[in-house]
Design an enzyme around this catalytic site. Structure first.
Site, PDB file in Angstrom:
ATOM      1  NE  ARG A 147      -2.970  -7.855  -4.375  1.00  0.00           N
ATOM      2  CZ  ARG A 147      -3.684  -8.198  -3.321  1.00  0.00           C
ATOM      3  NH1 ARG A 147      -3.112  -8.316  -2.165  1.00  0.00           N
ATOM      4  NH2 ARG A 147      -4.966  -8.431  -3.422  1.00  0.00           N
ATOM      5  CB  SER A 164      -4.522  -6.336   4.650  1.00  0.00           C
ATOM      6  OG  SER A 164      -4.080  -5.081   4.216  1.00  0.00           O
ATOM      7  CE  LYS A 182     -14.277  -7.065   2.863  1.00  0.00           C
ATOM      8  NZ  LYS A 182     -12.994  -6.822   2.198  1.00  0.00           N
ATOM      9  CG  HIS A 235      -1.929  -0.993   1.343  1.00  0.00           C
ATOM     10  ND1 HIS A 235      -2.066  -1.794   2.448  1.00  0.00           N
ATOM     11  CD2 HIS A 235      -2.901  -1.374   0.480  1.00  0.00           C
ATOM     12  CE1 HIS A 235      -3.086  -2.617   2.274  1.00  0.00           C
ATOM     13  NE2 HIS A 235      -3.606  -2.384   1.077  1.00  0.00           N
TER      14      HIS A 235
END
Length: 172
Positions: A101, A139, A52, A28
């Protein structure tokens, strides 16, 4: 007009880099540093996703981001829980920055970019390829490693490493 661009004098290029940042990783931070060079103002916006159960609260994630970006004068930290395009409008931002990514990331991000474009044609999404050395990093992986007392110092800044140890009750 500004002599360096076609923008009217005083108009700034403002971008938003949204995400959960639970927690912020070196991946990040790489995107933040690179995007900060491209825009007059970069707002790193922490998503308050009520569906979440994050490890860190919005306030904790905001605080960690403030700590790890304190050397970047044009970076601000904010948070939102509404539609992203509404948040951009409220900040007078024109660009969404997203890190990519993998091909899987691209497929999802392309769908989101198209949706955001449908909601507001004035907002562009810019994709930044992740530095290859962080292409595996997420993460979720960081949290899993930290949960089992694994070494995360190569994955996150020291302040985040300390916060993870605090969350999981691990020793120094």
């Amino acid at each position: 007009m500004n002599s360096k661009s076609n923008r009217p004098e005083g108009e700034h290029r403002i971008a938003v880099y949204p995400g959960s940042f639970d927690p912020v990783t070196f991946g990040h931070l790489d995107i933040i540093r690179r995007a900060a060079k491209q825009y007059d103002r970069l707002i790193v916006a922490v998503l308050n996703n009520t569906t979440k159960s994050p490890l860190f609260t919005v306030e904790e994630r905001t605080s960690l981001l403030l700590e790890v970006t304190k050397d970047l004068p044009n970076v601000e930290i904010g948070n939102f829980r509404d539609l992203l395009v509404r948040y951009l409008r409220s900040q007078q931002a024109q660009v969404i920055v997203r890190g990519i990514r993998s091909v899987t990331d691209f497929e999802y991000e392309l769908q989101m970019a198209s949706t955001n474009r449908q909601l507001d044609e004035g907002i562009e999404t810019i994709f930044m390829m992740t530095n290859p050395k962080y292409s595996y990093l997420s993460s979720s992986i960081v949290k899993e490693i930290a949960k089992f007392d694994g070494a995360v110092q190569d994955l996150v800044p020291p302040a985040v490493e300390a916060a993870l140890r605090g969350k999981f009750g691990k020793r120094d």
